[in-house]
Design a protein around this motif. Structure first.
Motif, PDB file in Angstrom:
ATOM      1  N   GLN A  73      -2.632   5.356 -22.076  1.00  0.00           N
ATOM      2  CA  GLN A  73      -4.156   6.005 -21.719  1.00  0.00           C
ATOM      3  C   GLN A  73      -4.084   6.985 -20.429  1.00  0.00           C
ATOM      4  N   LYS A  74      -3.062   6.571 -19.750  1.00  0.00           N
ATOM      5  CA  LYS A  74      -2.782   7.620 -18.383  1.00  0.00           C
ATOM      6  C   LYS A  74      -2.224   8.737 -18.679  1.00  0.00           C
ATOM      7  N   MET A  75      -1.627   8.752 -19.831  1.00  0.00           N
ATOM      8  CA  MET A  75      -0.937   9.854 -20.164  1.00  0.00           C
ATOM      9  C   MET A  75      -1.794  11.103 -20.767  1.00  0.00           C
ATOM     10  N   ASP A  76      -2.036  12.009 -20.229  1.00  0.00           N
ATOM     11  CA  ASP A  76      -2.757  13.144 -20.891  1.00  0.00           C
ATOM     12  C   ASP A  76      -1.696  14.125 -21.555  1.00  0.00           C
ATOM     13  N   ALA A  77      -1.226  13.624 -22.641  1.00  0.00           N
ATOM     14  CA  ALA A  77      -0.136  14.281 -23.193  1.00  0.00           C
ATOM     15  C   ALA A  77      -0.890  15.394 -24.188  1.00  0.00           C
ATOM     16  N   ASP A  78      -0.428  16.551 -24.304  1.00  0.00           N
ATOM     17  CA  ASP A  78      -0.971  17.645 -25.260  1.00  0.00           C
ATOM     18  C   ASP A  78      -0.188  17.426 -26.609  1.00  0.00           C
ATOM     19  N   ILE A  79       1.114  17.093 -26.377  1.00  0.00           N
ATOM     20  CA  ILE A  79       2.085  17.000 -27.460  1.00  0.00           C
ATOM     21  C   ILE A  79       2.675  15.548 -27.510  1.00  0.00           C
ATOM     22  N   ILE A  80       3.011  14.945 -28.641  1.00  0.00           N
ATOM     23  CA  ILE A  80       3.928  13.774 -28.775  1.00  0.00           C
ATOM     24  C   ILE A  80       5.045  14.326 -29.572  1.00  0.00           C
ATOM     25  N   VAL A  81       6.301  14.015 -29.314  1.00  0.00           N
ATOM     26  CA  VAL A  81       7.544  14.508 -30.140  1.00  0.00           C
ATOM     27  C   VAL A  81       8.399  13.165 -30.205  1.00  0.00           C
ATOM     28  N   GLY A  82       9.186  13.006 -31.196  1.00  0.00           N
ATOM     29  CA  GLY A  82       9.935  12.060 -31.470  1.00  0.00           C
ATOM     30  C   GLY A  82      10.716  11.713 -32.919  1.00  0.00           C
ATOM     31  N   GLY A  83      11.827  11.366 -32.770  1.00  0.00           N
ATOM     32  CA  GLY A  83      12.591  11.193 -34.117  1.00  0.00           C
ATOM     33  C   GLY A  83      12.461   9.636 -34.303  1.00  0.00           C
ATOM     34  N   PHE A  84      11.780   8.828 -35.220  1.00  0.00           N
ATOM     35  CA  PHE A  84      11.517   7.436 -35.108  1.00  0.00           C
ATOM     36  C   PHE A  84      12.360   6.818 -36.139  1.00  0.00           C
ATOM     37  N   PRO A  85      12.586   5.737 -36.112  1.00  0.00           N
ATOM     38  CA  PRO A  85      13.653   4.951 -36.822  1.00  0.00           C
ATOM     39  C   PRO A  85      12.801   4.812 -38.255  1.00  0.00           C
ATOM     40  N   CYS A  86      13.579   4.747 -39.348  1.00  0.00           N
ATOM     41  CA  CYS A  86      13.065   4.690 -40.910  1.00  0.00           C
ATOM     42  C   CYS A  86      13.183   3.213 -41.128  1.00  0.00           C
ATOM     43  N   GLN A  87      11.869   2.662 -41.541  1.00  0.00           N
ATOM     44  CA  GLN A  87      11.826   1.040 -41.864  1.00  0.00           C
ATOM     45  C   GLN A  87      10.907   1.046 -42.861  1.00  0.00           C
ATOM     46  N   ASP A  88      10.731  -0.225 -43.161  1.00  0.00           N
ATOM     47  CA  ASP A  88       9.885  -0.488 -44.185  1.00  0.00           C
ATOM     48  C   ASP A  88       8.232  -0.380 -43.802  1.00  0.00           C
ATOM     49  N   TYR A  89       7.506   0.331 -44.479  1.00  0.00           N
ATOM     50  CA  TYR A  89       5.971   0.537 -43.834  1.00  0.00           C
ATOM     51  C   TYR A  89       5.118  -0.225 -44.536  1.00  0.00           C
ATOM     52  N   SER A  90       5.316  -0.912 -45.187  1.00  0.00           N
ATOM     53  CA  SER A  90       4.300  -1.773 -46.115  1.00  0.00           C
ATOM     54  C   SER A  90       3.485  -2.533 -45.280  1.00  0.00           C
ATOM     55  N   VAL A  91       2.230  -2.533 -45.566  1.00  0.00           N
ATOM     56  CA  VAL A  91       1.164  -3.395 -44.933  1.00  0.00           C
ATOM     57  C   VAL A  91       0.427  -4.445 -45.544  1.00  0.00           C
ATOM     58  N   ALA A  92      -0.102  -5.205 -44.730  1.00  0.00           N
ATOM     59  CA  ALA A  92      -0.937  -6.366 -45.555  1.00  0.00           C
ATOM     60  C   ALA A  92      -2.117  -6.617 -44.820  1.00  0.00           C
ATOM     61  N   ARG A  93      -3.183  -6.810 -45.448  1.00  0.00           N
ATOM     62  CA  ARG A  93      -4.453  -7.409 -44.396  1.00  0.00           C
ATOM     63  C   ARG A  93      -4.326  -8.559 -43.951  1.00  0.00           C
ATOM     64  N   SER A  94      -4.539  -8.627 -42.770  1.00  0.00           N
ATOM     65  CA  SER A  94      -4.736  -9.881 -42.085  1.00  0.00           C
ATOM     66  C   SER A  94      -5.534 -10.913 -42.499  1.00  0.00           C
ATOM     67  N   LYS A  95      -5.215 -12.224 -42.444  1.00  0.00           N
ATOM     68  CA  LYS A  95      -6.204 -13.423 -42.843  1.00  0.00           C
ATOM     69  C   LYS A  95      -7.537 -13.251 -42.241  1.00  0.00           C
ATOM     70  N   LYS A  96      -7.728 -12.870 -41.077  1.00  0.00           N
ATOM     71  CA  LYS A  96      -8.915 -12.854 -40.632  1.00  0.00           C
ATOM     72  C   LYS A  96      -9.802 -11.441 -40.875  1.00  0.00           C
ATOM     73  N   ASN A  97      -8.998 -10.535 -41.372  1.00  0.00           N
ATOM     74  CA  ASN A  97      -9.102  -9.116 -41.571  1.00  0.00           C
ATOM     75  C   ASN A  97      -9.417  -8.363 -40.510  1.00  0.00           C
ATOM     76  N   GLU A  98      -8.428  -8.667 -39.380  1.00  0.00           N
ATOM     77  CA  GLU A  98      -8.736  -8.097 -38.011  1.00  0.00           C
ATOM     78  C   GLU A  98      -8.018  -6.830 -38.149  1.00  0.00           C
ATOM     79  N   MET A  99      -8.727  -5.675 -37.723  1.00  0.00           N
ATOM     80  CA  MET A  99      -8.025  -4.434 -37.645  1.00  0.00           C
ATOM     81  C   MET A  99      -7.775  -3.883 -39.024  1.00  0.00           C
TER      82      MET A  99
END
Length: 432
Positions: A73-99
């Motif tokens: 929150q303290k970074m007032d960046a105009d641009i974010i750059v990066g080469g991020f690792p390639c992983q499994d991006y599958s998602v699931a709903r949490s038990k409490k449906n949080e987020m």
């Protein structure tokens, strides 16, 4: 234009994105923050090389998952750059449906989304391996669709292109997917909406106005021209579900090497370059013979025979974990790399006795490429990775093995420079 654009570099490695942006316009692009963390390593060599070259920025050597929201929150960046690792991006709903959703532990793409949520940059430039667009094998394109949906939910558009560096005049046949991500309230996005009347996405996609974006108006179209028609008429449109879990479970779309996602829908097309740029042959990046230390020459007969075997065709009977016997086949390669062609894609195993290692013959002698030559294949300055700064301030040399590892993980900085060049044009059009 006298405004500085502040940059946060994530998964910074040894600074490939920063080199590319600074080679484009060092006065405009100012990298203020960087984070590099190599998990499961006692030493943080890449970070120490980065910190050696760029002591003027706030360089964090932390697991990105442990960086608090308050720091972002303290970074007032105009641009974010990066080469991020390639992983499994599958998602699931949490038990409490949080987020709503939760990514699998360790999936670092969600950390980019977290940073974007806190910082709200105008632009992102990201890079990954080209196979991301076909992952996973049982539901091709799902991982990428999840990423598109995540950016859409935050109010961003995404333009993407797989770029083979050699097809745009560089010295390595390295294929990587690049993303240009921009916030939908930027002037660039508003101009696109106005031109294509795309406040209603159906107008944009049903009237084929996206062709103009892909071939003319988009960032990649301007810097990396392609033949203005799809290969074998391969194109597709897809409307993303507003529920990322639904995409994870049920995605059935197609993703080609070029595309644009706006307002929850994407258009994708299979393209080929116009082939107007001549690549740099491997022979041109080699050091002069008198500068190559003897240790890079392969003179031992057993090592020579091993390279001959590894690069030859073979059929080997193997046994699977469940006891099933099968034949593993591998096609043959040329005995040595052709010096008249651009280099092959470097991997982190470069320099070891490995099929993927560059193995060259110069004046009748066989050798490996040197760390400087590896740096040149990625358009880094000579000896960029030679030194690192330890936490106590001591400057020490980096091992050849680590230098090769760095370059196998790096990107072609001249491709980044061209992306940054065009982003500057976009910024200039916004009258800053």
């Amino acid at each position: 234009m006298n405004k500085e654009f502040k940059i946060l570099e994530l998964f910074a490695g040894v600074g490939g994105f920063r080199i590319g942006f600074e080679n484009s316009n060092k006065a405009l692009y100012k990298t203020k923050w960087a984070n590099q963390w190599e998990p499961s390593r006692k030493t943080q060599d890449a970070f120490e090389v980065y910190d050696y070259h760029f002591p003027d920025s706030m360089n964090l050597n932390e697991n990105i998952e442990e960086i608090p929201d308050s720091v972002f929150q303290k970074m007032d960046a105009d641009i974010i750059v990066g080469g991020f690792p390639c992983q499994d991006y599958s998602v699931a709903r949490s038990k409490k449906n949080e987020m709503g959703i939760q990514g699998k532990k360790g999936v670092l793409f969600w950390e980019i989304i977290r940073a974007v949520t806190q910082i709200k940059p105008q632009y992102l430039v990201l890079e990954n391996v080209d196979r991301l667009l076909k992952a996973p094998s049982k539901q091709r394109g799902r991982d990428f669709a999840i990423m598109l949906a995540a950016f859409n939910e935050l109010g961003y558009s995404v333009e993407w292109r797989i770029i083979n560096a050699a097809e745009y005049g560089r010295s390595q046949r390295r294929r990587r997917v690049f993303f240009f991500v921009y916030r939908n309230d930027t002037e660039f996005a508003k101009k696109i909406d106005k031109k294509f009347e795309a406040e209603n996405p159906d107008v944009f996609f049903e009237s084929h106005l996206y062709d103009s974006y892909i071939f003319k108006d988009g960032l990649f179209a301007r810097q990396f021209p392609v033949v203005p028609q799809p290969v074998k008429n391969r194109h597709a449109t897809y409307k993303l579900s507003s529920d990322i879990v639904d995409i994870s479970d049920n995605f059935t779309g197609t993703v080609w090497n070029t595309g644009i996602m706006r307002h929850g829908r994407y258009f994708t097309i299979d393209t080929v370059p116009t082939m107007e740029e001549t690549p740099i042959p491997l022979g041109k990046i080699l050091e002069s013979e008198e500068n190559v230390p003897e240790k890079y020459y392969v003179t031992d007969e057993k090592r020579l025979e091993k390279f001959q075997y590894l690069r030859g065709s073979k059929k080997i009977e193997r046994t699977s974990v469940d006891g099933h016997k099968y034949i593993y086949s591998e096609g043959g390669m040329a005995p040595t790399d052709d010096l008249n062609l651009p280099g092959r894609t470097m991997l982190t195993s470069e320099g070891t006795v490995n099929r993927s290692t560059h193995f060259i013959e110069v004046n009748g002698r066989h050798r490996l490429i040197t760390p400087i030559e590896a740096e040149r294949l990625q358009d880094f300055p000579d000896d960029w990775t030679k030194y690192k700064r330890l936490s106590d301030g001591t400057i020490v040399e980096v091992s050849d093995r680590m230098r090769m590892f760095f370059m196998g993980n790096a990107l072609v900085t001249e491709i980044v420079k061209r992306i940054a060049d065009e982003l500057e044009n976009i910024i200039s059009e916004e009258n800053f």
